[in-house]
Design an enzyme around this catalytic site. Structure first.
Site, PDB file in Angstrom:
ATOM      1  N   ARG A 131      -2.897  18.527   0.234  1.00 30.96           N
ATOM      2  CA  ARG A 131      -3.890  17.570   1.182  1.00 30.96           C
ATOM      3  C   ARG A 131      -2.441  17.525   2.637  1.00 30.96           C
ATOM      4  NH1 ARG A 131      -5.287  13.225   0.563  1.00 30.96           N
ATOM      5  NH2 ARG A 131      -4.608  13.261  -1.760  1.00 30.96           N
ATOM      6  N   TYR A 185      -5.995  25.128   1.606  1.00 34.72           N
ATOM      7  CA  TYR A 185      -5.998  24.506   0.191  1.00 34.72           C
ATOM      8  C   TYR A 185      -6.858  23.395   0.074  1.00 34.72           C
ATOM      9  CZ  TYR A 185      -3.961  23.320  -3.251  1.00 34.72           C
ATOM     10  OH  TYR A 185      -3.414  22.250  -4.612  1.00 34.72           O
ATOM     11  N   GLY A 237      -8.936  19.892  -1.255  1.00 36.27           N
ATOM     12  CA  GLY A 237      -9.056  18.975   0.295  1.00 36.27           C
ATOM     13  C   GLY A 237      -9.559  19.364   1.154  1.00 36.27           C
ATOM     14  N   LYS A 253     -13.644  16.405  -0.614  1.00 35.53           N
ATOM     15  CA  LYS A 253     -12.889  15.002   0.304  1.00 35.53           C
ATOM     16  C   LYS A 253     -13.574  14.396   1.411  1.00 35.53           C
ATOM     17  CE  LYS A 253     -10.948  13.619  -3.281  1.00 35.53           C
ATOM     18  NZ  LYS A 253      -9.888  14.443  -4.148  1.00 35.53           N
ATOM     19  N   HIS A 274     -13.537   7.567  -4.628  1.00 36.22           N
ATOM     20  CA  HIS A 274     -12.933   8.585  -5.318  1.00 36.22           C
ATOM     21  C   HIS A 274     -12.148   7.610  -7.236  1.00 36.22           C
ATOM     22  CE1 HIS A 274      -8.378   9.785  -4.981  1.00 36.22           C
ATOM     23  NE2 HIS A 274      -9.040  11.076  -6.168  1.00 36.22           N
ATOM     24  N   SER A 316      -4.898   9.673  -5.747  1.00 42.22           N
ATOM     25  CA  SER A 316      -4.135  11.212  -6.429  1.00 42.22           C
ATOM     26  C   SER A 316      -4.012  11.648  -6.970  1.00 42.22           C
ATOM     27  CB  SER A 316      -4.493  11.892  -5.406  1.00 42.22           C
ATOM     28  OG  SER A 316      -5.514  12.206  -4.475  1.00 42.22           O
ATOM     29  N   CYS A 344      -3.253  10.327 -10.113  1.00 47.09           N
ATOM     30  CA  CYS A 344      -2.618   9.656 -10.947  1.00 47.09           C
ATOM     31  C   CYS A 344      -3.518   9.024 -12.345  1.00 47.09           C
ATOM     32  CB  CYS A 344      -3.024   8.292 -10.400  1.00 47.09           C
ATOM     33  SG  CYS A 344      -1.385   8.637  -9.341  1.00 47.09           S
ATOM     34  N   GLY A 345      -4.356  10.499 -12.879  1.00 53.21           N
ATOM     35  CA  GLY A 345      -4.566  10.214 -14.177  1.00 53.21           C
ATOM     36  C   GLY A 345      -6.100  10.203 -14.516  1.00 53.21           C
ATOM     37  N   ASP A 401     -13.884  12.895 -10.504  1.00 54.70           N
ATOM     38  CA  ASP A 401     -12.919  12.617  -9.378  1.00 54.70           C
ATOM     39  C   ASP A 401     -13.579  11.336  -8.191  1.00 54.70           C
ATOM     40  OD1 ASP A 401     -10.265  13.377  -7.371  1.00 54.70           O
ATOM     41  OD2 ASP A 401     -11.339  14.234  -6.359  1.00 54.70           O
ATOM     42  N   SER A 404      -0.288  22.665  -8.014  1.00 56.96           N
ATOM     43  CA  SER A 404      -0.957  23.540  -8.416  1.00 56.96           C
ATOM     44  C   SER A 404      -2.562  23.268  -9.438  1.00 56.96           C
ATOM     45  CB  SER A 404      -0.467  25.017  -9.657  1.00 56.96           C
ATOM     46  OG  SER A 404       0.407  23.840 -10.564  1.00 56.96           O
ATOM     47  N   ARG A 405      -3.035  24.062  -9.437  1.00 56.06           N
ATOM     48  CA  ARG A 405      -4.627  23.380  -9.954  1.00 56.06           C
ATOM     49  C   ARG A 405      -5.268  24.337 -10.637  1.00 56.06           C
ATOM     50  NH1 ARG A 405      -6.538  18.110  -7.652  1.00 56.06           N
ATOM     51  NH2 ARG A 405      -4.162  17.222  -7.021  1.00 56.06           N
ATOM     52  N   TYR A 458      -2.699   9.502 -22.184  1.00 55.32           N
ATOM     53  CA  TYR A 458      -3.552  10.296 -22.065  1.00 55.32           C
ATOM     54  C   TYR A 458      -4.383   9.536 -23.508  1.00 55.32           C
ATOM     55  CZ  TYR A 458      -0.346  12.882 -19.588  1.00 55.32           C
ATOM     56  OH  TYR A 458       0.666  13.632 -19.059  1.00 55.32           O
ATOM     57  N   ASN A 497      -5.330   5.888 -24.413  1.00 53.32           N
ATOM     58  CA  ASN A 497      -5.868   5.365 -23.133  1.00 53.32           C
ATOM     59  C   ASN A 497      -6.958   4.476 -23.542  1.00 53.32           C
ATOM     60  OD1 ASN A 497      -3.295   5.519 -21.837  1.00 53.32           O
ATOM     61  ND2 ASN A 497      -4.268   7.008 -20.743  1.00 53.32           N
TER      62      ASN A 497
HETATM   63  P1  GTP Z   1      -6.432  14.551  -8.910  1.00 53.42           P
HETATM   64  O1  GTP Z   1      -7.220  15.553  -9.008  1.00 53.42           O
HETATM   65  O2  GTP Z   1      -5.319  14.338  -7.757  1.00 53.42           O
HETATM   66  O3  GTP Z   1      -7.246  13.492  -7.927  1.00 53.42           O
HETATM   67  O4  GTP Z   1      -5.515  13.947 -10.005  1.00 53.42           O
HETATM   68  P2  GTP Z   1      -6.107  12.650 -11.760  1.00 53.42           P
HETATM   69  O5  GTP Z   1      -6.337  11.116 -10.885  1.00 53.42           O
HETATM   70  O6  GTP Z   1      -7.355  13.280 -11.763  1.00 53.42           O
HETATM   71  O7  GTP Z   1      -4.881  13.073 -11.730  1.00 53.42           O
HETATM   72  P3  GTP Z   1      -4.672  14.121 -13.394  1.00 53.42           P
HETATM   73  O8  GTP Z   1      -5.484  13.187 -14.189  1.00 53.42           O
HETATM   74  O9  GTP Z   1      -4.617  15.386 -12.983  1.00 53.42           O
HETATM   75  O10 GTP Z   1      -3.107  13.743 -13.571  1.00 53.42           O
HETATM   76  C1  GTP Z   1      -2.253  13.657 -12.642  1.00 53.42           C
HETATM   77  C2  GTP Z   1      -0.670  14.103 -13.273  1.00 53.42           C
HETATM   78  O11 GTP Z   1      -0.605  12.997 -14.275  1.00 53.42           O
HETATM   79  C3  GTP Z   1      -0.919  15.182 -14.373  1.00 53.42           C
HETATM   80  O12 GTP Z   1       0.666  16.220 -14.477  1.00 53.42           O
HETATM   81  C4  GTP Z   1      -1.035  14.302 -15.756  1.00 53.42           C
HETATM   82  O13 GTP Z   1      -0.869  15.131 -16.806  1.00 53.42           O
HETATM   83  C5  GTP Z   1      -0.562  12.965 -15.493  1.00 53.42           C
HETATM   84  N1  GTP Z   1      -1.225  12.408 -16.299  1.00 53.42           N
HETATM   85  C6  GTP Z   1      -2.667  11.544 -16.919  1.00 53.42           C
HETATM   86  N2  GTP Z   1      -2.705  11.206 -17.586  1.00 53.42           N
HETATM   87  C7  GTP Z   1      -1.297  10.650 -17.832  1.00 53.42           C
HETATM   88  C8  GTP Z   1      -0.783   9.048 -19.152  1.00 53.42           C
HETATM   89  O14 GTP Z   1      -1.749   8.510 -19.179  1.00 53.42           O
HETATM   90  N3  GTP Z   1       0.138   8.836 -19.323  1.00 53.42           N
HETATM   91  C9  GTP Z   1       1.517  10.311 -18.504  1.00 53.42           C
HETATM   92  N4  GTP Z   1       2.718   9.674 -18.340  1.00 53.42           N
HETATM   93  N5  GTP Z   1       1.288  11.139 -17.380  1.00 53.42           N
HETATM   94  C10 GTP Z   1      -0.402  11.480 -16.952  1.00 53.42           C
HETATM   95  C1  SPV Z   2      -6.863  14.760  -4.415  1.00 55.92           C
HETATM   96  O1  SPV Z   2      -5.659  15.063  -3.682  1.00 55.92           O
HETATM   97  O2  SPV Z   2      -6.979  13.190  -4.465  1.00 55.92           O
HETATM   98  C2  SPV Z   2      -7.668  15.360  -5.400  1.00 55.92           C
HETATM   99  C3  SPV Z   2      -7.350  17.215  -5.278  1.00 55.92           C
HETATM  100  O3  SPV Z   2      -8.435  15.751  -5.871  1.00 55.92           O
HETATM  101  S1  SPV Z   2      -7.874  17.846  -2.830  1.00 55.92           S
HETATM  102  O4  SPV Z   2      -9.478  18.462  -3.658  1.00 55.92           O
HETATM  103  O5  SPV Z   2      -6.985  18.633  -3.112  1.00 55.92           O
HETATM  104  O6  SPV Z   2      -8.355  16.787  -2.535  1.00 55.92           O
HETATM  105 MN    MN Z   3      -8.565  13.637  -5.806  1.00 55.47          MN
END
Ligand code: GTP
Ligand code: SPV
Ligand code: MN
Length: 586
Positions: free
Chosen positions: A67, A195, A197, A204, A224, A246, A248-249, A273, A363-364, A488, A491
């Site tokens: 984004r 790409y 969002g 978004k 979000h 984004s 952050c897990g 999301d 990458s997604r 992971y 949590n």
């Molecule tokens: P968006 O789709 O961008 O909104 O992201 P999201 O908030 O869904 O994040 P996602 O769960 O895809 O995690 C993003 C990155 O953080 C990945 O590389 C995960 O492996 C890492 N991650 C997720 N949860 C944890 C955790 O509990 N601990 C650590 N150290 N890394 C984590």
């Molecule tokens: C984010 O960036 O929070 C996402 C990926 O979930 S995107 O769809 O590109 O916004």
């Molecule tokens: Mn997101």
């Protein structure tokens, strides 16, 4: 007589001049045709159809991998309606500037008419959008991410009640890239990016920026947030929604395989999301997931961190900007295996370690939600699920403890409004810079953030049993830079503590920022965390927090008089609690 949708399609076609218009029905046969076309023109590379049936790899332009927040605008007549945290353009000026870029932008290309529903097809909370795009890749992604095609057209009928979104790849030049939102007329224009969002306009652009505006007017919330159900040993399921910025897990938390499964604690996925939350007649806050798929971050995903997604992405999945093995399987950093010989990187080149990550850090995978074994049986419940906890969180190497509980709704809103996180690869720009990201909505709030805070404050008193509000941080690091918490599936231990707080059972220590678990109140069986590490994870350092409190003051300044008074009071109360703690410890 043409319908409002037909008129808009005609008008847009006159402007963009496509050679062909295709109305998407969302069928399997149609998807097969699009796939064949994309394989032929190189938009898709075929992955190993034995091990990854109906999976494809798309490599986006290397200048178009995340984004672009700097090119994203809220276009309202009054600049203050967009507020100090959004880029703003006047609607007339925006259109004057960007209409010429759309003029003839689809020449020689197909315009896909992509009707879609955000939300379960039968839910009163769902809303319809239509995206016009010259990208078959976007149409294919929208088919996974939303209820796309005939189902949406049937629900729409001849009504004008849809959010139109005009999208063109144009020349993919960042100098001519604009993501424009016109919330006063529910309109989206996006040009120059293909790409995520930026281009999948249901996500978004509609489900957060436009929907947040609608939600304020109509008295609901567009957030979000992931939505999950935590099942306890008795089989009771408690629903929680969590806002993390984004990458952050959210996806990982929503889909986790619980480390406490043997003890009877399981996590069920509703969404990963976005949450649309309404106040139901009985005073509960009920959430639906407006999406139908997961557009998830690939790097870091493996059979240990997210087994549910690993099994889900073995069929019917679009991979974007991952690497590919010589056996034509997708690969990324943080997968189980070391990089195999002969890897092709996300740019399509023979990869060597000196070239940096083989998969782009952003990458997604795009996968249908229905393919996840963790999916809740209530995920398409038209009435949504009742939310008992709201969780804020971010990446904070220091400062924020593993988990803490706010005192009440108003304090919880303050905690969300002042949250901060280190930036990630999900948006272009520097990575790892700590910034305030209120409710993880900084890039997604479609109006003045001060008014958004006021809207949040107004919701709590309208609820019968307002959810408890928590804050978490899975990302605290040691002095050597290592994560202190395994994260992971582990949590779930923090989720269990929250559940027990909701039920009035778990112990906590009162601190200036809120209630932190006592070391004994966390279920840590089976984990070997040294007591000193646990103490560090739960530590609230008053002098660090005093600095944080100062920076919150700076952050609040930009909103001037528009900042709701209750947040000013919460800020002052925090400062007072911190100085009392400093006096007590000196
Ligand atoms: P968006 O789709 O961008 O909104 O992201 P999201 O908030 O869904 O994040 P996602 O769960 O895809 O995690 C993003 C990155 O953080 C990945 O590389 C995960 O492996 C890492 N991650 C997720 N949860 C944890 C955790 O509990 N601990 C650590 N150290 N890394 C984590
Ligand atoms: C984010 O960036 O929070 C996402 C990926 O979930 S995107 O769809 O590109 O916004
Ligand atoms: Mn997101």
């Amino acid at each position: 007589m043409s319908t409002p949708l037909e008129s808009w399609v005609e008008e847009s076609a006159r402007l963009t001049k496509p050679s062909k218009i295709v109305w998407c029905d969302g069928s399997e046969a149609e998807n097969d045709r699009f796939t064949e076309e994309m394989l032929r023109d190189g938009t898709f590379a075929e992955l190993n159809q034995n091990t990854y049936p109906r999976c494809y790899l798309h490599r986006s332009n290397s200048n178009d991998v995340a984004r672009t927040e700097g090119l994203t605008f809220i276009c309202t007549r009054d600049r203050n309606a967009a507020g100090p945290t959004n880029n703003w353009m006047a609607p007339a000026e925006a259109k004057e500037r960007v209409r010429p870029l759309f003029d003839g932008a689809m020449k020689g290309r197909t315009m896909y008419v992509v009707p879609y529903i955000m939300g379960p097809a039968q839910s009163p909370y769902s809303k319809i959008g239509v995206e016009l795009t010259d990208s078959a890749y976007v149409a294919a992604n929208m088919r996974i991410m939303s209820r796309m095609g005939k189902v949406a057209l049937d629900r729409l009928g001849s009504s004008s009640d849809f959010v139109p979104g005009l999208h063109s790849l144009a020349d993919l030049n960042p100098d001519r890239r604009f993501i424009l939102h016109f919330p006063e007329e529910n309109l989206i224009w996006s040009i120059g990016s293909g790409y995520g969002g930026n281009a999948l306009l249901g996500k978004k652009c509609f489900a957060l920026r436009i929907a947040s505006w609608m939600a304020r007017e109509q008295g609901w919330m567009a957030e979000h947030m992931l939505i999950l159900g935590l099942e306890d040993p008795s089989g009771k399921v408690t629903y929680m929604a969590a806002a993390f910025p984004s990458a952050c897990g959210k996806t990982n938390l929503a889909m986790m395989v619980s480390a406490l499964e043997k003890e009877g604690y399981r996590v069920w996925t509703i969404g990963d999301d976005i949450a649309w939350m309404h106040i139901a007649a009985d005073g509960t806050l009920r959430a639906i997931n407006p999406e139908a798929g997961f557009f998830g971050v690939a790097p870091g995903t493996n059979a240990k961190t997210n087994p549910n997604v690993i099994s889900a992405v073995h069929s019917n999945t679009i991979f974007t900007n991952v690497a590919m093995t010589p056996g034509r399987e997708p690969w990324w950093e943080g997968m189980d295996s070391d990089a195999p010989k002969g890897l092709i990187n996300w740019r399509g080149e023979q990869w060597t370690p000196a070239m940096g990550p083989a998969a782009h850090p952003n990458s997604r995978y795009t996968v249908p939600a229905a393919q996840s074994t963790s999916l809740s049986s209530h995920w398409e419940d038209p009435a949504g699920v009742p939310i008992s906890a709201l969780i804020f969180g971010g990446r904070r190497a220091r400062l924020a403890p593993l988990v803490y509980e706010s005192h009440d709704w108003q304090h919880g809103v303050f905690v969300g409004a002042t949250m901060a996180s280190e930036t990630t690869a999900a948006a272009t720009g520097a990575v790892g810079v700590t910034r305030r990201d209120p409710m993880a909505m900084l890039p997604f709030c479609g109006y003045n953030m001060a008014d958004y805070f006021a809207h949040w404050l107004s919701i709590g008193p309208r609820l019968k049993n307002a959810p408890k509000i928590f804050h978490v941080n899975w990302f605290r690091r040691s002095a050597e830079g290592k994560f202190l918490w395994p994260g992971y599936g582990e949590n779930v231990r923090a989720l269990k503590w929250m559940l027990e707080r909701i039920e009035g059972r778990a112990a906590a220590t009162e601190t200036p920022i809120g209630c932190v678990p006592t070391p004994e109140s966390l279920s840590l069986d089976g984990l070997s965390i040294p007591p000193a590490t646990l103490a560090e994870l739960l530590r609230v350092n008053s002098s660090d927090w005093a600095e944080e409190e100062q920076s919150v003051g700076e952050f609040f300044k930009q909103f001037g008089d528009r900042l709701p008074a209750p947040l000013r009071q919460e800020h002052q109360a925090l400062a007072a609690r911190l100085s009392r703690a400093a006096v007590a410890s000196s």
